[in-house]
Design an enzyme around this catalytic site. Sequence first.
Site, PDB file in Angstrom:
ATOM      1  N   HIS A 188      25.521 -25.289  46.440  1.00  0.00           N
ATOM      2  CA  HIS A 188      26.530 -25.107  47.490  1.00  0.00           C
ATOM      3  C   HIS A 188      26.444 -23.660  47.967  1.00  0.00           C
ATOM      4  O   HIS A 188      26.562 -22.744  47.164  1.00  0.00           O
ATOM      5  CB  HIS A 188      27.931 -25.361  46.935  1.00  0.00           C
ATOM      6  CG  HIS A 188      28.170 -26.784  46.504  1.00  0.00           C
ATOM      7  ND1 HIS A 188      28.249 -27.834  47.394  1.00  0.00           N
ATOM      8  CD2 HIS A 188      28.331 -27.332  45.280  1.00  0.00           C
ATOM      9  CE1 HIS A 188      28.460 -28.961  46.736  1.00  0.00           C
ATOM     10  NE2 HIS A 188      28.508 -28.687  45.448  1.00  0.00           N
ATOM     11  N   GLU A 200      28.681 -35.223  35.993  1.00  0.00           N
ATOM     12  CA  GLU A 200      29.878 -35.047  36.823  1.00  0.00           C
ATOM     13  C   GLU A 200      30.193 -36.296  37.644  1.00  0.00           C
ATOM     14  O   GLU A 200      30.765 -36.203  38.724  1.00  0.00           O
ATOM     15  CB  GLU A 200      29.726 -33.811  37.721  1.00  0.00           C
ATOM     16  CG  GLU A 200      28.371 -33.679  38.409  1.00  0.00           C
ATOM     17  CD  GLU A 200      28.179 -32.345  39.127  1.00  0.00           C
ATOM     18  OE1 GLU A 200      29.141 -31.580  39.280  1.00  0.00           O
ATOM     19  OE2 GLU A 200      27.039 -32.094  39.568  1.00  0.00           O
ATOM     20  N   ASP A 203      33.513 -32.776  40.998  1.00  0.00           N
ATOM     21  CA  ASP A 203      32.775 -34.008  41.316  1.00  0.00           C
ATOM     22  C   ASP A 203      33.261 -35.163  40.445  1.00  0.00           C
ATOM     23  O   ASP A 203      33.348 -36.303  40.913  1.00  0.00           O
ATOM     24  CB  ASP A 203      31.269 -33.788  41.138  1.00  0.00           C
ATOM     25  CG  ASP A 203      30.650 -33.203  42.402  1.00  0.00           C
ATOM     26  OD1 ASP A 203      30.833 -33.802  43.476  1.00  0.00           O
ATOM     27  OD2 ASP A 203      30.015 -32.148  42.316  1.00  0.00           O
TER      28      ASP A 203
END
Length: 256
Positions: free
Chosen positions: A49, A153, A179
């Site tokens: 990210h 996740e 997540d």
Amino acid sequence: MITPETLAQFKKKLKEQTVFGCFVKSCDGIFAETAGYAGFDYCIIDMEHGPISTDKLQELIRACECGGAAAIVRVPDISEQSIGKPLDLGAAGVQIPQVSTAEEAKKAVSLAKFYPRGERGVCRFVRAARYSSLEKREYFQSANDALVILQVEGVQGVEHIEEILAVEGIDVIFIGPYDLSQSLGVPGEVEHSLVTDTMKDLVKKAQAKGIAVGTFVDSIEAGIRWRNLGVHYISYSVDAGIFYEACRGAVKQFYA
Ligand code: 3PY
Ligand code: MG
């Protein structure tokens, strides 16, 4: 470059107590270097990210080394390029998101290790090999000590946790609470009992196999709580988030 001795010390601490770090999204090395001076054990340079590119990555790894934090790189996916490049640049370890099955876990480990433990692409004219100045055998051996951190996740990963934990070569199972919360149908509610109960169960299962667990926290209180529950790799917030909190606190007091 992180020395084999420093890496061994980091692994010893990870086994015996808790290491603390933060995510880095900034493309400039100032935050990563400063996090090390503040005493964080590691930084996770985030390529999943955020805007960090490969040429910035090299500078950020060097900044971690200057400040004394181990440079862990969160890669965007499970591919030869994504996993091999940070290791070639001298990262202390790679953190791989969204691992859901034992096959994915095996592939991730294999791409991070040289023969006989894997099939990482070989080039010794890279920073990690000190551009060929490191003795060949020494490079191949020490390179295989780089940390491999797998993020579990999602519900699928939770369902396959026992098979994932059985894969050789995993240093940390990192639970991504955000997540995971989405996958459990309560997006963003990282303190929801569905999320925390699932996490506690994963911690117990990993502990039973002697594998360290890590997680992300966005408050100090949550970090202490998970530390006390046996989580050994606590990733507290993000450089920009920590800076925001500090600025916001100052502004609130000035305008009080
Ligand atoms: C998550 O919470 O999903 C993470 O990946 C933490 O960075
Ligand atoms: Mg995540």
